[in-house]
Write an enzyme that holds these catalytic residues in place. Structure first.
Site, PDB file in Angstrom:
ATOM      1  N   CYS A   2      34.779   5.986 -25.089  1.00 56.55           N
ATOM      2  CA  CYS A   2      36.044   5.200 -25.476  1.00 56.55           C
ATOM      3  C   CYS A   2      35.581   4.018 -26.269  1.00 56.55           C
ATOM      4  CB  CYS A   2      36.441   4.607 -23.959  1.00 56.55           C
ATOM      5  SG  CYS A   2      36.824   6.059 -22.938  1.00 56.55           S
ATOM      6  N   ARG A  27      34.338   6.720 -30.937  1.00 52.75           N
ATOM      7  CA  ARG A  27      33.700   6.614 -29.599  1.00 52.75           C
ATOM      8  C   ARG A  27      34.807   7.224 -28.451  1.00 52.75           C
ATOM      9  NH1 ARG A  27      30.282   2.178 -28.468  1.00 52.75           N
ATOM     10  NH2 ARG A  27      31.199   2.400 -26.136  1.00 52.75           N
ATOM     11  N   TRP A  76      37.994   8.628 -24.489  1.00 50.20           N
ATOM     12  CA  TRP A  76      37.400   9.897 -24.400  1.00 50.20           C
ATOM     13  C   TRP A  76      37.308  10.387 -22.798  1.00 50.20           C
ATOM     14  CZ3 TRP A  76      32.847  11.661 -21.633  1.00 50.20           C
ATOM     15  CH2 TRP A  76      32.380  13.115 -22.193  1.00 50.20           C
ATOM     16  N   ASN A 112      36.166   0.895 -20.277  1.00 51.06           N
ATOM     17  CA  ASN A 112      35.305   2.148 -20.895  1.00 51.06           C
ATOM     18  C   ASN A 112      34.283   2.210 -19.496  1.00 51.06           C
ATOM     19  OD1 ASN A 112      36.205   1.947 -23.412  1.00 51.06           O
ATOM     20  ND2 ASN A 112      34.448   0.943 -24.194  1.00 51.06           N
ATOM     21  N   GLY A 113      33.742   3.433 -19.406  1.00 49.25           N
ATOM     22  CA  GLY A 113      32.725   3.647 -18.267  1.00 49.25           C
ATOM     23  C   GLY A 113      33.375   4.717 -17.314  1.00 49.25           C
ATOM     24  N   GLU A 495      16.469  19.404 -33.641  1.00 52.12           N
ATOM     25  CA  GLU A 495      17.626  18.612 -34.069  1.00 52.12           C
ATOM     26  C   GLU A 495      18.528  19.621 -35.081  1.00 52.12           C
ATOM     27  OE1 GLU A 495      19.389  15.115 -35.343  1.00 52.12           O
ATOM     28  OE2 GLU A 495      18.503  15.938 -33.601  1.00 52.12           O
ATOM     29  N   LYS A 499      22.508  19.677 -34.649  1.00 52.31           N
ATOM     30  CA  LYS A 499      23.353  19.668 -35.847  1.00 52.31           C
ATOM     31  C   LYS A 499      24.331  20.678 -35.945  1.00 52.31           C
ATOM     32  CE  LYS A 499      22.467  15.344 -36.739  1.00 52.31           C
ATOM     33  NZ  LYS A 499      22.236  15.521 -35.284  1.00 52.31           N
ATOM     34  N   GLU A 502      26.801  21.082 -32.676  1.00 52.02           N
ATOM     35  CA  GLU A 502      27.875  19.860 -32.489  1.00 52.02           C
ATOM     36  C   GLU A 502      28.872  19.895 -33.654  1.00 52.02           C
ATOM     37  OE1 GLU A 502      25.740  16.242 -32.106  1.00 52.02           O
ATOM     38  OE2 GLU A 502      24.775  16.212 -33.798  1.00 52.02           O
ATOM     39  N   HIS A 518       9.039  36.138 -25.674  1.00 56.87           N
ATOM     40  CA  HIS A 518       8.815  36.067 -24.152  1.00 56.87           C
ATOM     41  C   HIS A 518      10.277  36.266 -23.730  1.00 56.87           C
ATOM     42  CE1 HIS A 518       4.588  35.526 -23.986  1.00 56.87           C
ATOM     43  NE2 HIS A 518       4.545  34.699 -25.097  1.00 56.87           N
ATOM     44  N   LYS A 617      30.441   9.165 -29.850  1.00 58.43           N
ATOM     45  CA  LYS A 617      29.191   8.500 -30.358  1.00 58.43           C
ATOM     46  C   LYS A 617      28.445   7.939 -29.557  1.00 58.43           C
ATOM     47  CE  LYS A 617      26.630   7.271 -33.895  1.00 58.43           C
ATOM     48  NZ  LYS A 617      25.833   8.336 -34.612  1.00 58.43           N
TER      49      LYS A 617
END
Length: 622
Positions: A2, A27, A76, A112-113, A495, A499, A502, A518, A617
């Protein structure tokens, strides 16, 4: 998570708030809202579901909301689905009609939070005749402030302080009180908040880019602190309500750094900024022909006494740790454990006074990483933070800090912050190895010289991106992609896979290549794309063998290796190359084609590269 903005000044607030929110949309972007106090003293609240542009259109770019004081929010979703009802700001009144003035509400606020005990608090407030129009924990927080404000007939600072004591969780709050029409009140615990003052105006935001256009001199509110914001002034208070003094921090970024600069997306701009981010970060610690960690503050005595290093992080920063563990162990000869921050404190880690806990976070506010830092400090273990934001919580609380100089990173999918963190770890590993006398003078000089070549070699990779764009267009409709590698190449694969998933929404996984047989190889079928990363010479043939096993079962192969390994084209369907470099540092080059691949596939699918669905973010909630 947020984004919060606030403004107290002489200009019209709404356009400034919208501009600030546009810089914070990374955010959260499922809904947004504004609350502006008009010249009649009344607050008007307007909310909109969807991207910020919907709110901009609804308010005629802010022109329909007259007033010089206000707060705004881009969301968010945590509690409650994305909707106008659940969008912020929230009010203390029992009923609320969107787009109208709020006459009955003592308090209007954004948050936020996460309020962990919101259900318990909600039930308490309902027993005191409060009603709720949304599903959010934020409405509970705003009404709890109102409850204490009215019950004890106290001022905003005491009402907010009582709320902070009662609430469990993380939060950044910005509030407007009916009885204090010329002020905005803010508070925080474990969620970031920055305040700037310039030209008789005061700004508050969740992150620097929102106010960078207006000022580069800011204050950071400490944990469990509050502030009263007036026109061109800010007063800070601790939890006891006592006024405290704050030092200004100068932000070195310029306003253009948070703009697209002619690129279609922030992500592509930031991919191209990696040579500079890496060079600036290395230049901050390499002085002449030596690595100088004086500003970091960690002593040679501490380095020599190390029993074990723990690298603790989330997401891409955790992948940095995965790559760096190989380098630390090889060069410094010290055992390294790489831990997911979200798991670290819950498994009750066994730490020793001769250990070092390195926490990595771009924002310096990542909730799980911050909690891990505090757990280490509670156990009396030395901590080192690798962060990109000066004055952030991790930067303030860690015993030692190594700043990355990546500048503001706006795209949700990190690129340049990852690369800057990686080279920061290289510098630490080389320095630790030298201090612990595992590296002689000649090797030390060679490693430093090799690190200095990374920026120009990244630039060379970027100059050859058209082939990757062609390949991405061909595989934009892939359903599953597997990344494989061994050692450092496995860390790069992690990584690259992140990418891919996402920003392109393609299911992808990364595996240590030797683990394919395996169980995982059962998933291979005709047409599945397998991307092999092969920069480690001693592991090259083994990884090729694992890729051939996939090809025999119908997979389409892409190989990513260094110049000179052209024989790979006899095995794979598509090959990409990066310049040769000391293998300890190969991850810095190998990750670039994988970033570009994820980007180009996302663009080919017509997706929003910078704002992928369901993501934000800065993850400031657990």
């Amino acid at each position: 998570m947020c984004g919060i903005v606030g403004y107290v000044g002489k200009k019209q607030a709404a356009p400034i708030l919208l501009d600030g929110l546009s810089k914070l949309e990374y955010r959260g972007y499922d809904s947004a809202g504004l609350a502006v106090r008009g010249t009649d003293g009344k607050v008007k609240v307007v909310k909109a579901k969807g991207r910020l542009k919907v709110l901009s259109e609804k308010t005629n770019d802010g022109a329909s909301l007259a007033g010089t004081i206000g707060i705004g929010h881009t969301r968010w979703a945590t509690h409650g689905e994305p909707s106008e009802n659940n969008a912020h700001p929230h009010v203390s009144a029992n009923q609320f009609e969107h787009g109208t003035t709020v006459e009955e509400a003592n308090v209007v606020g954004v948050h936020n939070g996460i309020i962990e005990n919101y259900q318990e608090l909600k039930e308490k407030l309902m027993r005191h005749d409060y009603e709720f129009y949304s599903q959010t924990d934020t409405e509970v927080a705003v009404k709890l402030v109102d409850y204490y404000y009215k019950k004890y007939n106290i001022g905003p600072i005491d009402a907010i302080a009582k709320t902070m004591v009662r609430v469990r969780g993380s939060y950044a709050l910005a509030l407007m009180f009916k009885d204090y029409p010329d002020e905005v009140w803010v508070a925080r615990k474990d969620s970031p908040m920055v305040i700037g003052i310039a030209d008789g105006a005061t700004y508050v935001a969740s992150d620097v880019p929102a106010i960078l256009k207006y000022t580069r001199n800011v204050y950071y509110i400490g944990n469990q602190e509050m502030a009263r914001l007036g026109k061109g002034e800010a007063h800070f208070y601790n939890l006891d309500g006592d006024e405290i003094q704050k030092e200004k921090v100068e932000i070195k970024w310029d306003a253009e750094a948070a703009e697209k600069g002619g690129y279609e997306h922030f992500m592509m701009k930031e991919i191209h900024e990696q040579p500079k981010a890496v060079e600036d970060t290395l230049s901050s610690v390499i002085k002449g022909k030596k690595i100088d960690l004086t500003e970091c503050g960690i002593s040679d005595e501490k380095i020599k006494s190390l029993r074990q290093i723990f690298v603790v992080a989330c997401g891409s920063a955790w992948h940095v740790g995965m790559a760096s563990q190989y380098i630390f162990e090889d060069l410094a000869k010290v055992p390294v454990r790489v831990e997911l921050a979200s798991e670290f404190r819950y498994r009750k880690p066994l730490l020793d006074k001769n250990d070092l806990v390195i926490v990595i976070s771009q924002s310096g506010e990542t909730a799980d990483t911050l909690a891990a830092l505090r757990e280490a400090k509670n156990q009396g273990v030395a901590t080192l933070g690798i962060v990109n934001v000066v004055g952030s919580s991790i930067a303030r609380e860690a015993d030692h800090v190594l700043y990355t100089l990546a500048g503001p990173e706006i795209s949700v999918a990190t690129t340049k912050a990852y690369s800057a963190q990686l080279v920061a770890c290289y510098a630490l590993a080389v320095h630790f190895g030298y201090v612990r006398e595992n590296i002689d003078n000649k090797a030390y000089a060679n490693y430093i010289a090799e690190m200095k070549t990374i920026p120009e070699k990244i630039q060379k990779v970027l100059e050859d991106k058209e082939r990757l764009q062609w390949f991405a267009a061909k595989y934009a409709n892939a359903k599953d992609v597997f990344f494989v590698g061994r050692g450092i190449d496995y860390a790069v694969s992690l990584e690259g896979s992140l990418k891919m998933k996402e920003i392109s929404y393609i299911h992808s996984e990364a595996y240590a290549a030797g683990e394919l047989k395996h169980g995982t190889i059962s998933l291979i079928e005709d047409g599945i794309l397998v991307i092999g990363v092969l920069t480690q010479n001693d592991l090259y043939e083994k990884t090729i063998s694992n890729m051939v096993e996939c090809k025999a079962r119908g997979a389409y192969l892409m190989g990513l290796t260094t110049y000179g390994h052209y024989e790979i084209e006899d095995t794979v369907n598509f090959a990409a190359y990066v310049p040769k470099i000391d293998e300890h540092f190969a991850a810095s080059l190998a990750v670039i084609p994988l970033q570009l691949l994820g980007y180009y596939i996302s663009v080919a699918k017509g997706l929003d590269v910078d704002k992928p669905r369901n993501l934000a973010k800065s993850v400031t909630v657990e």
